[in-house]
Design a protein around this motif. Structure first.
Motif, PDB file in Angstrom:
ATOM      1  N   UNK A 134       6.096  -3.087  -7.809  1.00 44.77           N
ATOM      2  CA  UNK A 134       7.428  -2.857  -8.370  1.00 44.77           C
ATOM      3  C   UNK A 134       8.477  -3.084  -7.297  1.00 44.77           C
ATOM      4  N   UNK A 135       9.614  -3.621  -7.703  1.00 42.06           N
ATOM      5  CA  UNK A 135      10.729  -3.869  -6.798  1.00 42.06           C
ATOM      6  C   UNK A 135      11.996  -3.315  -7.425  1.00 42.06           C
ATOM      7  N   UNK A 136      12.822  -2.642  -6.633  1.00 43.45           N
ATOM      8  CA  UNK A 136      14.001  -1.974  -7.152  1.00 43.45           C
ATOM      9  C   UNK A 136      15.094  -2.010  -6.098  1.00 43.45           C
ATOM     10  N   UNK A 137      16.336  -2.284  -6.511  1.00 48.25           N
ATOM     11  CA  UNK A 137      17.464  -2.234  -5.573  1.00 48.25           C
ATOM     12  C   UNK A 137      18.562  -1.342  -6.108  1.00 48.25           C
ATOM     13  N   UNK A 169       9.204   5.259   1.780  1.00 47.67           N
ATOM     14  CA  UNK A 169       9.919   5.858   0.666  1.00 47.67           C
ATOM     15  C   UNK A 169       9.063   6.998   0.122  1.00 47.67           C
ATOM     16  N   UNK A 170       9.481   7.611  -0.981  1.00 46.64           N
ATOM     17  CA  UNK A 170       8.728   8.733  -1.521  1.00 46.64           C
ATOM     18  C   UNK A 170       7.335   8.323  -1.953  1.00 46.64           C
ATOM     19  N   UNK A 171       6.433   9.289  -1.928  1.00 43.53           N
ATOM     20  CA  UNK A 171       5.061   9.041  -2.342  1.00 43.53           C
ATOM     21  C   UNK A 171       4.788   9.795  -3.633  1.00 43.53           C
ATOM     22  N   UNK A 187       8.788   7.592  -7.937  1.00 47.70           N
ATOM     23  CA  UNK A 187       8.528   7.188  -9.320  1.00 47.70           C
ATOM     24  C   UNK A 187       9.525   6.177  -9.859  1.00 47.70           C
ATOM     25  N   UNK A 188      10.686   6.078  -9.224  1.00 51.22           N
ATOM     26  CA  UNK A 188      11.740   5.216  -9.734  1.00 51.22           C
ATOM     27  C   UNK A 188      12.583   5.872 -10.807  1.00 51.22           C
ATOM     28  N   UNK A 189      12.254   7.104 -11.182  1.00 49.24           N
ATOM     29  CA  UNK A 189      13.010   7.783 -12.229  1.00 49.24           C
ATOM     30  C   UNK A 189      14.400   8.171 -11.729  1.00 49.24           C
ATOM     31  N   UNK A 199       0.793  -1.238   0.000  1.00 45.89           N
ATOM     32  CA  UNK A 199       0.000   0.000   0.000  1.00 45.89           C
ATOM     33  C   UNK A 199       0.822   1.282   0.000  1.00 45.89           C
ATOM     34  N   UNK A 200       1.966   1.291   0.702  1.00 45.57           N
ATOM     35  CA  UNK A 200       2.811   2.477   0.796  1.00 45.57           C
ATOM     36  C   UNK A 200       4.206   2.128   0.301  1.00 45.57           C
ATOM     37  N   UNK A 201       4.874   3.025  -0.423  1.00 44.34           N
ATOM     38  CA  UNK A 201       6.260   2.761  -0.828  1.00 44.34           C
ATOM     39  C   UNK A 201       7.145   2.626   0.407  1.00 44.34           C
TER      40      UNK A 201
END
Length: 418
Positions: free
Chosen positions: A60-63, A415-417, A95-97, A42-44
């Motif tokens: 989404x998953x990111x490292x 993390x950021x919203x 956003x992952x950008x 629900x929340x980053x």
């Protein structure tokens, strides 16, 4: 699970898939490959996994293997080797950008990010302020950079570890380890980035600390918490036998405190230590944890070994009250919202009501806890466990969802919203 609730120096910063087991992948390219759908979070969330920082954002998953996050989790600065040099870029966690990469001459490791999320300090070796002492060295190279490239290059004579930036970005707070070639103690100083020279902080009364009166510490920096307004950094220190604060050194009073909260004003560059009463600091450092309320008015310190909880007023920097709850063992974690304080160690999660600082619920989870985080609206409590993150109704404690997070080391925060 529980009717309970949920991290934050020199901790910071400081979080894969659900039933369909997607692996976290590197930020290069930084996206998870196609696989069975993961449960949406629900929340980053910002996590630490084997190999680096991670962001859980929906499905989404990111490292980011060599990276450091802002205290509020809004941005991450990541690095990667680029021949003999280092590539640096900034990632928006909402956003992952990622920004365009810039090349830094030489090999560097990101150490700390400004509270503005715009500037990063890098060193040639990785040593965090709360995770150990550096090897002996006579000179410490430090690089200050942003998305455009190098802003300052420092060669500090001595053994230094960057901690955080001043509010105006004109200075860098550091730990200076002494003696430089065989460090066994440290003191907090500030490097003026214009002159490139380190110097002492001021007292709480904004008076420069006189020569010979700077505090030298030998204990453990357990955890750091940034105030919600980003202007003050609180760091919990334990195991400080015979420690003397600056105020003791100036007055000539003896000192013998085993734990305190080092309060650092990022805007006015002063420091003040809030002594914690016995038995804080007597038990293992890992059994201590801190949490701050969303409005920043109250800071809580818990020692799960003795079952002691202290409430600190951040306005007058004093311990207002203490309470005793059942003790426990293991690494401590804490989180606070407006009305509740949640403390966890091992598999026990305990909720305290802030009005009377009394226990209102005790629950047990399936695996040892690795972090506690409230959602921004206070409706959900996230619980890091062995290789998983679960989320619960903050009021009833009912588990609302869970995702597998292979290699999870710690649940750090939101993390950021978007």
């Amino acid at each position: 699970m529980m009717a309970n609730n949920p991290i934050s120096r020199r901790t910071l910063l400081t979080v894969l898939a659900g039933s369909g087991a997607t692996a976290l992948v590197g930020c290069d390219p930084g996206r998870s490959p196609s696989a069975a759908p993961a449960a949406p979070v629900p929340d980053p969330l910002l996590v630490e996994v084997d190999g680096g920082l991670g962001v859980l954002r929906g499905t989404d998953r990111q490292t980011m293997p060599h990276s450091v996050a802002t205290a509020d989790g809004l941005a991450v600065f990541a690095t990667a080797p680029e021949g003999a040099d280092t590539a640096l870029w900034r990632i928006d966690t909402a956003t992952g950008r990622a920004s365009a990469r810039v090349t830094l001459p030489g090999r560097w490791v990101p150490q700390t990010v400004s509270t503005t999320g715009t500037t990063v300090a890098l060193t040639s070796t990785a040593v965090h302020v709360t995770t150990g002492r550096p090897d002996g060295r006579e000179v410490t190279p430090v690089l200050i950079a942003d998305e455009t490239g190098v802003r300052h290059r420092l060669n500090l004579r001595g053994n230094f570890v960057p901690e955080t930036f001043t509010e105006d970005l004109g200075g860098l707070f550091v730990l200076e380890w002494l003696p430089a070639t065989a460090p066994d103690r440290y003191r907090v100083r500030v490097v003026d980035l214009a002159t490139r020279k380190p110097g002492p902080l001021s007292t709480r009364n904004k008076v420069p600390v006189p020569p010979g009166a700077e505090e030298e510490m030998r204990g453990d920096g357990r955890q750091a918490v940034l105030s919600p307004n980003r202007r003050t950094l609180y760091t919990l220190y334990t195991h400080q036998p015979d420690h003397r604060h600056t105020r003791d050194l100036v007055s000539g009073r003896p000192g013998n405190v085993h734990a305190f909260v080092h309060t650092l004003s990022l805007g006015e560059r002063w420091a003040y230590c809030i002594d914690l009463p016995h038995p804080f600091g007597e038990a293992p450092a890992g059994g201590h944890a801190m949490a701050i309320t969303p409005d920043g008015s109250r800071l809580f310190v818990a020692d799960v070994t003795s079952g002691t909880v202290a409430e600190i007023s951040t306005e007058d920097l004093t311990v207002r009250r203490t309470a005793t709850v059942p003790g426990g063992t293991g690494t401590a974690h804490a989180a606070a919202d407006r009305d509740r304080l949640v403390i966890a160690a091992d598999r026990t999660v305990r909720t305290l009501d802030l009005t009377r600082l009394g226990v209102v619920a005790d629950r047990t989870v399936g695996e040892p806890v690795t972090g506690l985080v409230f959602s921004a609206d206070g409706q959900r409590l996230y619980v890091g466990q062995t290789d998983a993150v679960s989320w619960h109704d903050a009021g009833s404690g009912a588990e609302l969802g869970r995702v597998a997070v292979p290699g999870l080391v710690a649940l750090h925060g939101l993390a950021g919203r978007a």
